[in-house]
Design a protein around this motif. Structure first.
Motif, short mmCIF file in Angstrom:
data_model
loop_
_atom_site.label_atom_id
_atom_site.label_comp_id
_atom_site.label_asym_id
_atom_site.label_seq_id
_atom_site.Cartn_x
_atom_site.Cartn_y
_atom_site.Cartn_z
N ILE A 167 10.16 -15.94 3.71
CA ILE A 167 11.05 -16.25 2.58
C ILE A 167 12.45 -15.77 2.94
O ILE A 167 12.77 -14.59 2.84
N SER A 168 13.27 -16.70 3.38
CA SER A 168 14.57 -16.35 3.95
C SER A 168 15.51 -15.69 2.95
O SER A 168 16.33 -14.85 3.32
N ARG A 169 15.43 -16.04 1.69
CA ARG A 169 16.31 -15.44 0.69
C ARG A 169 16.07 -13.94 0.53
O ARG A 169 16.99 -13.19 0.22
N TRP A 170 14.85 -13.51 0.71
CA TRP A 170 14.50 -12.10 0.55
C TRP A 170 14.70 -11.31 1.84
O TRP A 170 14.97 -10.11 1.79
N ASN A 171 14.54 -11.97 2.96
CA ASN A 171 14.54 -11.30 4.25
C ASN A 171 15.96 -11.00 4.72
O ASN A 171 16.46 -11.56 5.69
N GLN A 172 16.63 -10.08 3.99
CA GLN A 172 18.00 -9.71 4.31
C GLN A 172 18.25 -8.26 3.88
O GLN A 172 17.58 -7.74 2.97
N PRO A 173 19.20 -7.57 4.50
CA PRO A 173 19.44 -6.14 4.22
C PRO A 173 19.86 -5.83 2.79
O PRO A 173 19.68 -4.71 2.32
N LEU A 174 20.44 -6.82 2.08
CA LEU A 174 20.92 -6.55 0.73
C LEU A 174 19.80 -6.47 -0.31
O LEU A 174 20.03 -5.98 -1.42
N THR A 175 18.61 -6.93 0.01
CA THR A 175 17.51 -6.90 -0.95
C THR A 175 17.14 -5.47 -1.37
O THR A 175 17.03 -5.19 -2.57
N PRO A 176 16.97 -4.51 -0.43
CA PRO A 176 16.71 -3.13 -0.86
C PRO A 176 17.87 -2.53 -1.66
O PRO A 176 17.65 -1.77 -2.61
N ILE A 213 12.17 6.78 -2.76
CA ILE A 213 11.34 6.18 -1.72
C ILE A 213 10.41 5.14 -2.32
O ILE A 213 10.19 4.06 -1.74
N THR A 214 9.86 5.44 -3.50
CA THR A 214 8.98 4.48 -4.18
C THR A 214 9.72 3.19 -4.49
O THR A 214 9.19 2.09 -4.27
N ILE A 215 10.94 3.30 -4.99
CA ILE A 215 11.75 2.11 -5.28
C ILE A 215 12.01 1.33 -4.00
O ILE A 215 11.93 0.09 -3.97
N SER A 223 0.83 -1.20 0.00
CA SER A 223 0.00 0.00 0.00
C SER A 223 0.87 1.26 0.00
O SER A 223 0.57 2.24 -0.71
N ARG A 224 1.94 1.25 0.77
CA ARG A 224 2.84 2.40 0.80
C ARG A 224 3.48 2.64 -0.57
O ARG A 224 3.65 3.79 -0.99
N GLU A 225 3.79 1.54 -1.26
CA GLU A 225 4.33 1.69 -2.60
C GLU A 225 3.32 2.35 -3.53
O GLU A 225 3.67 3.25 -4.31
N GLY A 226 2.07 1.92 -3.46
CA GLY A 226 1.04 2.51 -4.31
C GLY A 226 0.87 4.00 -4.06
O GLY A 226 0.80 4.79 -5.00
N VAL A 227 0.81 4.38 -2.78
CA VAL A 227 0.67 5.79 -2.43
C VAL A 227 1.88 6.59 -2.89
O VAL A 227 1.75 7.67 -3.50
N ALA A 228 3.08 6.07 -2.61
CA ALA A 228 4.31 6.78 -2.99
C ALA A 228 4.41 6.93 -4.51
O ALA A 228 4.83 7.98 -5.02
N ALA A 229 4.01 5.89 -5.25
CA ALA A 229 4.09 5.95 -6.70
C ALA A 229 3.16 7.01 -7.27
O ALA A 229 3.54 7.79 -8.15
N MET A 264 10.83 -3.33 -0.17
CA MET A 264 10.42 -3.76 1.16
C MET A 264 9.23 -4.71 1.13
O MET A 264 8.97 -5.44 2.09
N ILE A 265 8.48 -4.72 0.03
CA ILE A 265 7.39 -5.69 -0.11
C ILE A 265 7.96 -7.10 0.04
O ILE A 265 7.34 -7.98 0.64
N TYR A 266 9.15 -7.31 -0.48
CA TYR A 266 9.80 -8.63 -0.46
C TYR A 266 10.74 -8.78 0.73
O TYR A 266 10.79 -9.86 1.33
N THR A 267 11.44 -7.72 1.08
CA THR A 267 12.41 -7.81 2.17
C THR A 267 11.76 -8.16 3.50
O THR A 267 12.32 -8.92 4.29
N GLN A 268 10.57 -7.62 3.77
CA GLN A 268 9.94 -7.81 5.08
C GLN A 268 9.31 -9.18 5.28
O GLN A 268 8.82 -9.48 6.36
#
Length: 289
Positions: free
Chosen positions: A132-141, A117-119, A77-83, A124-128
């Protein structure tokens, strides 16, 4: 996870579009008139086209409207608003710069920050997702940001800057895969998933159902290890290494920039397919995957 084409297109091209908008907001490239119009047109076509493609996997397209109502708790939702806010602001900036010749320095900088911020919200849709352990890491953003601003710099004609950013992207891609492999290897067992691990080794005796289901179709997608390694090399080479080498080691020109851009887009599409295909959802443990 099942790599849906609509999400691959969305994450690839919307990132490029917002990445280009971020550069345009800072006045890069320094052009005006019809040339500036062309740059804004490309940025909007990529950003809006990518966002619209993300709705194609919805059974009911009207449900996309609900994405704007949960901004307090949902990164989607935050992505949609920011976009939307970013695109509306850049619409005003584009009109003022193209038709009035206004500088729009401050508002352009604000727009660039909103684009970044939109990017970030997309990443963060995937990082959080702790499931899914592969996505849940600081390098994803970082991965998403470098793809966007590196590709955006290439579209903006900043060849050398794009080359440096894509070289950095190559390093982050490799580190992201290494971290992802390590995290996936420690994500648990069937005993953890069922809560019966304290009784000893747990193994699947028989499936809980006689046919397929949504969870297995969408959340438990398997890609062969050798196949994944080959695709990683293709994504790394085409998406980052070769474009960076072309941009940094050859004279700047339209032909070399076009070749680098084409390679980058193809490599990014391969990398994004792999990004989703390798994402082992924790629910797969329950099925012994």
């Amino acid at each position: 996870m099942h790599p849906a084409p609509s999400v691959i297109i969305f994450t690839t091209f919307s990132g490029l579009g917002f990445g280009l908008l971020a550069w345009l907001g800072f006045g890069i490239p320094d052009v005006g008139g019809t040339t500036l119009f062309a740059f804004f047109f490309i940025a909007y076509a990529l950003a809006v086209g990518g966002l619209l493609s993300s709705t194609l996997h919805l059974a009911n397209k009207k449900n996309a409207l609900y994405a704007f109502s949960q901004w307090r708790t949902s990164w989607l939702s935050r992505e949609g608003v920011a976009a939307v806010v970013t695109l509306l602001l850049f619409g005003l900036i584009a009109l003022a710069r193209i038709f009035l010749g206004a500088e729009m320095t401050f508002s352009g900088a604000v727009g660039s920050i909103l684009a970044l911020i939109t990017i970030f919200t997309t990443s963060m849709i995937y990082t959080q997702l702790k499931t899914i352990s592969r996505w849940n890491q600081p390098l994803t953003p970082v991965l998403f940001m470098l793809h966007a601003i590196g590709g955006g710099a290439l579209l903006a004609g900043e060849a050398k800057i794009a080359g440096v950013l894509l070289a950095a992207l190559a390093v982050v891609m490799w580190l992201h895969w290494q971290q992802g492999d390590a995290r996936a290897a420690n994500r648990g067992t069937l005993g953890d998933a069922t809560g019966l691990g304290h009784l000893g080794e747990v193994r699947m005796f028989e499936s809980g159902h006689t046919g397929g289901n949504y969870v297995l179709d969408e959340m438990v997608y398997r890609v062969g290890r050798k196949h994944a390694q080959k695709l990683r090399m293709i994504a790394l080479g085409l998406g980052a290494v070769l474009p960076a080498a072309i941009l940094l080691l050859t004279p700047a020109g339209h032909v070399t920039a076009f070749i680098a851009l084409a390679l980058h887009v193809v490599g990014t599409l391969v990398g994004r397919w792999l990004f989703f295909a390798e994402a082992e959802h924790v629910v797969g443990l329950y099925y012994g995957k």
